[in-house]
Design a protein around this motif. Structure first.
Motif, PDB file in Angstrom:
ATOM      1  N   PHE A 290       0.827  -1.201   0.000  1.00 33.39           N
ATOM      2  CA  PHE A 290       0.000   0.000   0.000  1.00 33.39           C
ATOM      3  C   PHE A 290       0.865   1.258   0.000  1.00 33.39           C
ATOM      4  O   PHE A 290       0.573   2.231  -0.703  1.00 33.39           O
ATOM      5  CB  PHE A 290      -0.921   0.000   1.220  1.00 33.39           C
ATOM      6  CG  PHE A 290      -1.640   1.309   1.444  1.00 33.39           C
ATOM      7  CD1 PHE A 290      -2.749   1.648   0.676  1.00 33.39           C
ATOM      8  CD2 PHE A 290      -1.200   2.204   2.404  1.00 33.39           C
ATOM      9  CE1 PHE A 290      -3.401   2.856   0.884  1.00 33.39           C
ATOM     10  CE2 PHE A 290      -1.849   3.405   2.614  1.00 33.39           C
ATOM     11  CZ  PHE A 290      -2.956   3.739   1.851  1.00 33.39           C
ATOM     12  N   LYS A 294       0.898   4.041  -2.792  1.00 31.34           N
ATOM     13  CA  LYS A 294       0.638   5.422  -2.372  1.00 31.34           C
ATOM     14  C   LYS A 294       1.743   6.347  -2.856  1.00 31.34           C
ATOM     15  O   LYS A 294       1.507   7.489  -3.242  1.00 31.34           O
ATOM     16  CB  LYS A 294       0.522   5.477  -0.851  1.00 31.34           C
ATOM     17  CG  LYS A 294       0.137   6.856  -0.311  1.00 31.34           C
ATOM     18  CD  LYS A 294      -0.009   6.824   1.200  1.00 31.34           C
ATOM     19  CE  LYS A 294      -0.376   8.221   1.734  1.00 31.34           C
ATOM     20  NZ  LYS A 294      -0.510   8.211   3.220  1.00 31.34           N
ATOM     21  N   TYR A 295       2.973   5.844  -2.839  1.00 34.55           N
ATOM     22  CA  TYR A 295       4.115   6.614  -3.315  1.00 34.55           C
ATOM     23  C   TYR A 295       3.975   6.943  -4.798  1.00 34.55           C
ATOM     24  O   TYR A 295       4.440   7.972  -5.272  1.00 34.55           O
ATOM     25  CB  TYR A 295       5.388   5.814  -3.059  1.00 34.55           C
ATOM     26  CG  TYR A 295       6.658   6.451  -3.577  1.00 34.55           C
ATOM     27  CD1 TYR A 295       7.255   7.509  -2.901  1.00 34.55           C
ATOM     28  CD2 TYR A 295       7.278   5.979  -4.733  1.00 34.55           C
ATOM     29  CE1 TYR A 295       8.423   8.080  -3.358  1.00 34.55           C
ATOM     30  CE2 TYR A 295       8.446   6.545  -5.193  1.00 34.55           C
ATOM     31  CZ  TYR A 295       9.021   7.595  -4.505  1.00 34.55           C
ATOM     32  OH  TYR A 295      10.168   8.166  -4.970  1.00 34.55           O
ATOM     33  N   LYS A 297       0.907   6.982  -6.545  1.00 35.20           N
ATOM     34  CA  LYS A 297      -0.452   7.284  -6.981  1.00 35.20           C
ATOM     35  C   LYS A 297      -0.603   8.671  -7.597  1.00 35.20           C
ATOM     36  O   LYS A 297      -1.537   8.912  -8.356  1.00 35.20           O
ATOM     37  CB  LYS A 297      -1.431   7.132  -5.814  1.00 35.20           C
ATOM     38  CG  LYS A 297      -1.334   8.221  -4.761  1.00 35.20           C
ATOM     39  CD  LYS A 297      -2.399   8.024  -3.693  1.00 35.20           C
ATOM     40  CE  LYS A 297      -2.381   9.144  -2.667  1.00 35.20           C
ATOM     41  NZ  LYS A 297      -3.438   8.976  -1.654  1.00 35.20           N
TER      42      LYS A 297
END
Length: 347
Positions: A290, A294-295, A297
């Motif tokens: 995740f 997230k890094y 996105k």
């Protein structure tokens, strides 16, 4: 998060050794056909699990280093790494394919040093011809590699891109690997849903026609149908399903605790991880993944598409968390991400 995950993997393996050694039946490490032939054996702690820890630490350490030092990377690092990797794999693969099928010399002892592994007699033959494997032992892993790097090249701004993409697709066809086929098709699906690019659809039709003609000329068309459209009825699918479901069986027998990373052969990442690292380990892995997503996105689909292709291929076929292609691709994607940030900062 990475250190917590690694610490858990090591502690959990010793925990599993204490409670489950000799009581849970597993498939030994090795090729899937080898595992099926040997059958299931009682689980025992081995050095193979320690090797998995080392791979895990090295891969995660490399990935963390890339992220933390992204500002020091050269702008063309990921592009040059991608190009050189593809050229090396394709050249070696074509050389080996020609030598295997049409005669000639290939230094197998240099590239393959496992003398107990007979490369010419391990289900790598299709229609009387050895499959394109390049430096990889299994054609399916080679196919997944080619599928992932096809998408990397697709987004690179380089000369003769169409020719390079076509060559990669032809090599992918010669692997006759459903993992590669479905992996690249999964990427197509994501791209079409996201972009709806007419030019890309036309290019896809042209390349599809080239592949169809190539398969026809090499008498591989029926084999490709068997490995894609009729895959569920193939012997390979039966073997993969049997070993994949063993992960679920181990998960139940250990009450969701798992027997340790690398303790059993597997096919398909999801069920393999359930059997090996259990509920808590899978939760930690998903949490780590995740953070990686997230890094990425904030970037467009091109920064994430290859990651989705790799995860798709691993969930359906390649059940190894220390799988080198998976980590190499994460490194390259992070390099692409850092280059984008650096370019924006510079401008």
């Amino acid at each position: 998060m990475s250190f917590i995950f690694i610490a858990f993997i090591i502690i959990q393996s010793f925990f599993a050794k204490y409670f489950f050694e000799g009581n849970v039946m597993v498939y030994e490490q090795g090729g899937m056909e080898t595992a099926i032939a040997k059958g299931m054996v009682p689980y025992h702690f081995s050095m193979k699990q320690c090797i998995q820890w080392i791979y895990l630490m090295l891969n995660m350490g490399g990935l963390i280093s890339i992220i933390k030092h992204k500002n020091y990377l050269k702008k063309n690092f990921s592009r040059n790494l991608t190009k050189r990797s593809i050229i090396f794999i394709v050249v070696i693969g074509i050389w080996k394919y020609i030598a295997d099928n049409f005669g000639g010399w290939f230094p197998e002892t240099f590239f393959f040093n496992n003398t107990s592994y007979d490369l010419g007699n391990l289900s790598q033959s299709v229609g009387g011809k050895l499959r394109f494997t390049s430096l990889f032992i299994e054609a399916s892993i080679c196919g997944l590699f080619l599928a992932v790097f096809w998408w990397n090249v697709f987004y690179l701004k380089i000369k003769n891109k169409a020719i390079i993409l076509t060559v990669i697709l032809i090599c992918l066809l010669l692997t006759v690997a459903s993992t590669g086929f479905f992996g690249i098709l999964f990427g197509f699906l994501i791209y079409l849903i996201t972009k709806r690019n007419v030019k890309f659809i036309i290019t896809l039709i042209v390349m599809g026609a080239i592949l169809y003609w190539t398969a026809l000329q090499l008498n591989l068309l029926d084999v490709v149908y068997d490995m894609t459209i009729y895959k569920t009825s193939s012997e390979s699918a039966e073997v993969r399903t049997q070993i994949m479901m063993s992960g679920l069986k181990i998960f139940k027998e250990t009450s969701g605790c798992g027997i340790g990373l690398g303790a059993s052969n597997g096919s398909g990442l999801a069920l393999t991880l359930l059997g090996q690292i259990g509920i808590l380990g899978c939760a930690l892995f998903i949490g780590w993944l995740f953070f990686i997503i997230k890094y990425l996105k904030r970037r467009k689909i091109k920064m994430q598409l290859s990651l989705w292709v790799i995860l798709f291929g691993m969930c359906t076929s390649v059940g190894y968390l220390s799988f080198s292609i998976f980590w190499l691709e994460l490194v390259i994607i992070c390099c692409m991400q850092s280059n984008t940030i650096d370019n924006k900062t510079t401008s």
